[in-house]
Design an enzyme around this catalytic site. Structure first.
Site, PDB file in Angstrom:
ATOM      1  N   LEU A 138       0.903  -0.871  -0.121  1.00  0.00           N
ATOM      2  CA  LEU A 138      -0.454   0.120   0.121  1.00  0.00           C
ATOM      3  C   LEU A 138       0.986   1.357  -0.017  1.00  0.00           C
ATOM      4  O   LEU A 138       2.211   1.273   0.881  1.00  0.00           O
ATOM      5  CB  LEU A 138      -0.820  -0.097   1.536  1.00  0.00           C
ATOM      6  CG  LEU A 138      -1.757  -1.203   1.918  1.00  0.00           C
ATOM      7  CD1 LEU A 138      -2.843  -0.788   2.759  1.00  0.00           C
ATOM      8  CD2 LEU A 138      -2.709  -0.626   0.395  1.00  0.00           C
ATOM      9  N   ASP A 139       0.481   2.197  -0.496  1.00  0.00           N
ATOM     10  CA  ASP A 139       1.350   3.532  -0.510  1.00  0.00           C
ATOM     11  C   ASP A 139       1.581   4.131   0.325  1.00  0.00           C
ATOM     12  O   ASP A 139       0.254   3.745   1.967  1.00  0.00           O
ATOM     13  CB  ASP A 139       0.544   4.355  -1.402  1.00  0.00           C
ATOM     14  CG  ASP A 139       0.626   4.468  -3.173  1.00  0.00           C
ATOM     15  OD1 ASP A 139       1.796   3.484  -2.797  1.00  0.00           O
ATOM     16  OD2 ASP A 139      -0.385   4.991  -3.694  1.00  0.00           O
ATOM     17  N   LYS A 140       2.467   4.513   1.358  1.00  0.00           N
ATOM     18  CA  LYS A 140       2.799   5.246   2.450  1.00  0.00           C
ATOM     19  C   LYS A 140       1.823   6.068   2.912  1.00  0.00           C
ATOM     20  O   LYS A 140       1.227   5.935   3.862  1.00  0.00           O
ATOM     21  CB  LYS A 140       3.958   6.427   2.844  1.00  0.00           C
ATOM     22  CG  LYS A 140       4.445   6.864   3.123  1.00  0.00           C
ATOM     23  CD  LYS A 140       5.951   8.200   3.303  1.00  0.00           C
ATOM     24  CE  LYS A 140       5.370   8.911   4.175  1.00  0.00           C
ATOM     25  NZ  LYS A 140       5.948   9.600   4.145  1.00  0.00           N
ATOM     26  N   THR A 185      -1.594   5.460   2.340  1.00  0.00           N
ATOM     27  CA  THR A 185      -2.824   5.206   2.339  1.00  0.00           C
ATOM     28  C   THR A 185      -3.059   4.328   3.391  1.00  0.00           C
ATOM     29  O   THR A 185      -1.924   3.718   3.731  1.00  0.00           O
ATOM     30  CB  THR A 185      -2.847   3.553   1.141  1.00  0.00           C
ATOM     31  OG1 THR A 185      -2.642   4.817  -0.041  1.00  0.00           O
ATOM     32  CG2 THR A 185      -4.296   3.030   1.123  1.00  0.00           C
TER      33      THR A 185
END
Length: 360
Positions: free
Chosen positions: A151-153, A155
């Protein structure tokens, strides 16, 4: 004699005093030194006290009295704090966020602002603390956990970790072959039109030429409108463009914002953010990167949104990305439905914007 005595006097001035005199001088010097030390300590203490007072005053000036301003300030510090804590403390935070575990997997609710992988300037990341987390969950002889996806930082939400390499490879294959159903929630600016549909537009990474050059993901459509007759014309696929498909559905709308349910069918970098911002014209709240194309600047919020959030436009740059991995359906034997509640800041924003969350 006068010359001799004068020379003698000069000689005594240059040499140290006799032993007895040295003792007396030493005692006198020792006493005055203690007094000087006491005075120096008192002065140092007064200076320290004054410095403490000045720091307290500075803190009072820095901490906003308005609750919304304090909230925004706290959110801006989340990522920074996670980078400063000891890895053991971070592993403990992840353990407290565990929502499900069995003999094959561990599921955590990923915090905001925490990167999955390391990189330049990153002190703490999830990958680095997986061995510590495994020991906290099982015992000191536990094998390190394994990443299955990312997951993105910025998110938050459902993240699956595997207890073995074999399990990790199996789950990664499920993600790769699109057998895992992923459902995200996002608060966006504006309402999508139509309220439900599918965005199917390829995505490519491009360099933005401006006074501050940078790279962004952007749309690379296969069709465009002919300027002559307005007909839809198929164009040549851009090199390096990746197919990207996102299903979306409007759940609630208020205060010039929407709560959207999103299902990314493919897994392209920043896919949801790009499809919402450039495909539907509804950038995610707090997405300062994709709210503009030609520049890096804080997101511009509608007046009603600012009013509901009790926020000044100048503070909007501190708003975090409101994108949450809400549910993940994993076909491991029996299908597992894994659900994570949104973080507190997400829920507060929903309440302030009067966006009603549907019952699952």
């Amino acid at each position: 004699m006068a010359a001799a005595s004068g020379g003698l006097r000069l000689w005594w001035r240059r040499r140290p005093p006799p032993a007895a005199g040295l003792g007396r001088g030493a005692r006198t010097f020792s006493g005055s030194g203690r007094a000087a030390a006491v005075r120096a300590e008192e002065l140092a203490e007064r200076l320290r006290a004054r410095r403490r007072e000045e720091e307290e005053e500075k803190k009072k000036r820095e901490i906003p009295t308005d609750p919304a301003q304090r909230w925004v300030r706290e959110l801006a510090m989340l990522s920074k704090q996670l980078q400063q804590v000891h890895p053991n403390v971070l592993a403990k935070v992840l353990k407290q966020g565990t929502v499900y575990q069995n003999e094959e997997i561990v599921v955590i609710n990923k915090p905001y602002g925490l990167p999955v992988h390391g990189g330049p300037g990153i002190k703490n990341c999830i990958a680095d603390v997986l061995p510590i987390l495994a020991k906290m969950l099982q015992n000191m002889k536990a094998e390190p956990l394994h990443l299955c996806h990312r997951l993105d930082k910025e998110t938050t939400g459902v993240m699956v970790l595997a207890r073995s390499k074999e399990a990790a490879e199996r789950i990664r294959l499920l993600f790769k072959t699109r057998q895992v159903e992923k459902i995200y929630w996002a608060i966006s600016l504006g309402d999508p039109d139509p309220a439900e549909g599918i965005v199917e537009i390829p995505i490519v990474e491009k360099e933005v030429q401006s006074h501050q050059s940078h790279y962004k993901m952007t749309l690379a459509p296969n069709y465009h409108l002919s300027p002559e007759d307005g007909k839809v014309v198929k164009i040549r696929k851009k090199r390096n463009a990746e197919s990207a498909v996102t299903r979306y559905r409007l759940l609630a709308s208020s205060s010039a914002c929407s709560l959207l349910e999103l299902q990314p069918i493919t897994g392209v970098k920043h896919q949801i953010r790009v499809h919402l911002a450039y495909g539907l014209g509804c950038p995610i709240l707090g997405d300062h990167k994709y709210s503009h194309w030609s520049k890096l600047a804080p997101q511009k919020l509608p007046e009603i949104t600012l009013k509901r959030l009790k926020l000044e436009q100048s503070k909007a740059r501190h708003l975090p990305l409101h994108l949450h991995a809400h549910r993940l359906s994993l076909p491991l034997g029996d299908r597992l439905d894994l659900v994570c509640k949104p973080p507190l800041f997400f829920e507060k924003t929903l309440k302030k914007l009067k966006l009603d969350v549907p019952n699952d």
